[in-house]
Write an enzyme that holds these catalytic residues in place. Structure first.
Site, PDB file in Angstrom:
ATOM      1  CD  GLU A  54     -12.181  -8.923  41.760  1.00  0.00           C
ATOM      2  OE1 GLU A  54     -13.141  -8.643  42.502  1.00  0.00           O
ATOM      3  OE2 GLU A  54     -11.735  -8.129  40.910  1.00  0.00           O
ATOM      4  CG  ASP A 104     -16.425  -0.903  40.685  1.00  0.00           C
ATOM      5  OD1 ASP A 104     -15.875  -0.571  41.742  1.00  0.00           O
ATOM      6  OD2 ASP A 104     -16.023  -1.822  39.954  1.00  0.00           O
ATOM      7  CE  LYS A 108     -18.521  11.708  35.516  1.00  0.00           C
ATOM      8  NZ  LYS A 108     -17.177  11.804  34.962  1.00  0.00           N
ATOM      9  CG  ASP A 140     -21.714   3.245  48.857  1.00  0.00           C
ATOM     10  OD1 ASP A 140     -21.467   2.301  48.081  1.00  0.00           O
ATOM     11  OD2 ASP A 140     -21.330   4.408  48.662  1.00  0.00           O
TER      12      ASP A 140
HETATM   13  C1  LIG Z   1     -16.059  -1.959  44.769  1.00  0.00           C
HETATM   14  S1  LIG Z   1     -15.303  -3.532  44.767  1.00  0.00           S
HETATM   15  C2  LIG Z   1     -16.257  -4.442  45.992  1.00  0.00           C
HETATM   16  C3  LIG Z   1     -15.557  -5.688  46.445  1.00  0.00           C
HETATM   17  C4  LIG Z   1     -16.326  -6.537  47.498  1.00  0.00           C
HETATM   18  N1  LIG Z   1     -17.579  -7.032  46.971  1.00  0.00           N
HETATM   19  C5  LIG Z   1     -16.554  -5.756  48.773  1.00  0.00           C
HETATM   20  O1  LIG Z   1     -17.712  -5.359  49.014  1.00  0.00           O
HETATM   21  O2  LIG Z   1     -15.588  -5.535  49.507  1.00  0.00           O
HETATM   22  C6  LIG Z   1     -15.916  -4.251  43.251  1.00  0.00           C
HETATM   23  C7  LIG Z   1     -15.118  -5.478  42.824  1.00  0.00           C
HETATM   24  O3  LIG Z   1     -15.754  -6.072  41.706  1.00  0.00           O
HETATM   25  C8  LIG Z   1     -14.774  -6.403  40.716  1.00  0.00           C
HETATM   26  N2  LIG Z   1     -15.502  -6.382  39.434  1.00  0.00           N
HETATM   27  C9  LIG Z   1     -16.048  -5.300  38.834  1.00  0.00           C
HETATM   28  N3  LIG Z   1     -16.686  -5.667  37.711  1.00  0.00           N
HETATM   29  C10 LIG Z   1     -16.533  -7.011  37.597  1.00  0.00           C
HETATM   30  C11 LIG Z   1     -16.986  -7.977  36.648  1.00  0.00           C
HETATM   31  N4  LIG Z   1     -17.734  -7.620  35.603  1.00  0.00           N
HETATM   32  N5  LIG Z   1     -16.648  -9.263  36.846  1.00  0.00           N
HETATM   33  C12 LIG Z   1     -15.879  -9.639  37.919  1.00  0.00           C
HETATM   34  N6  LIG Z   1     -15.432  -8.771  38.846  1.00  0.00           N
HETATM   35  C13 LIG Z   1     -15.768  -7.472  38.693  1.00  0.00           C
HETATM   36  C14 LIG Z   1     -13.722  -5.331  40.876  1.00  0.00           C
HETATM   37  O4  LIG Z   1     -12.474  -5.717  40.360  1.00  0.00           O
HETATM   38  C15 LIG Z   1     -13.693  -5.142  42.392  1.00  0.00           C
HETATM   39  O5  LIG Z   1     -12.806  -6.031  43.021  1.00  0.00           O
END
Ligand SMILES: C[S@@+](CC[C@H](N)C(=O)[O-])C[C@H]1O[C@@H](n2cnc3c(N)ncnc32)[C@H](O)[C@@H]1O
Length: 194
Positions: A54, A104, A108, A140
């Protein structure tokens, strides 16, 4: 051993034994967030080692304090960017299952370059996984799902398999939110082809 894994050197590779103190294989949760999935899976499967990756410090701290409070010996969490970890820090052939859950979606078109799964990322996952290792993806966002399916299968390094996650596959924190809003969930499993 505390759950926080703080590497003494960010410019070399680590085997599972160095990260966990014992063992050869582990499962990795990329972008583990607050660790809901990671900690549930680790509680249910004490023989399996779970490593959360993370980039946000606050989330890593939360995962670590929860894991330490629960006394889980099979959990580690590392604050690092996912691709950097897979490409430069883990010994090749170390990871049995790679979980990439509700990332995420960067919806876009001009932001698609921020998505983790790109053509050049597929060999990076392939190298980090054990023989027959698995890449498990859930979202989703249907368009992101199609994108990941297309890129992962494109160059013959992975084969998509039937997968309907059951109760044994823990729900993530974000999944709970999406499902409460009535949104569908798309799931895919890819097996590494040697
Ligand atoms: C939308 S959240 C989903 C968290 C978890 N997987 C869940 O389903 O509850 C996406 C997570 O990925 C982390 N994240 C995004 N890009 C990342 C990267 N390149 N390396 C490490 N963490 C990342 C974000 O900080 C966030 O905590």
């Amino acid at each position: 051993m505390p759950a926080a894994f703080i590497p003494p050197d960010y410019f070399r590779r680590y085997g599972v034994k160095e990260i966990f103190g014992e063992g050869k294989e582990c499962e990795v949760d990329l972008g583990c967030g607050d660790g809901g999935f990671l900690l549930t899976m680790a509680t249910r499967n004490p023989e399996t080692r779970y490593l959360g990756i993370e980039r946000l410090l606050g989330r890593i701290r939360k995962v670590c304090s929860r894991a330490d409070r629960l006394g889980l010996c099979n959990v580690r969490a590392l604050r690092i960017e996912s691709r950097y970890f897979l490409e430069w820090m883990i010994q090749p052939g170390s990871i049995r299952r790679l979980h990439y859950l509700f990332p995420d979606p960067w919806p876009k078109g001009k932001h698609h370059k921020h998505r983790l799964v790109q053509e050049e990322f597929i060999p990076v996952m392939h190298r980090a996984l054990t023989e027959e290792g698995e890449f498990l993806f859930r979202t989703d966002h249907e368009e992101y799902y199609e994108w990941v399916c297309e890129y992962t299968e494109r160059n013959g390094l992975f084969r998509k398999e039937e997968w309907e996650p059951g109760e044994e596959y823990a729900v993530t924190d974000f999944q709970r939110q999406w499902e409460a809003m009535g949104r569908p969930v798309f799931s895919a499993k890819f097996r590494r082809v040697s």
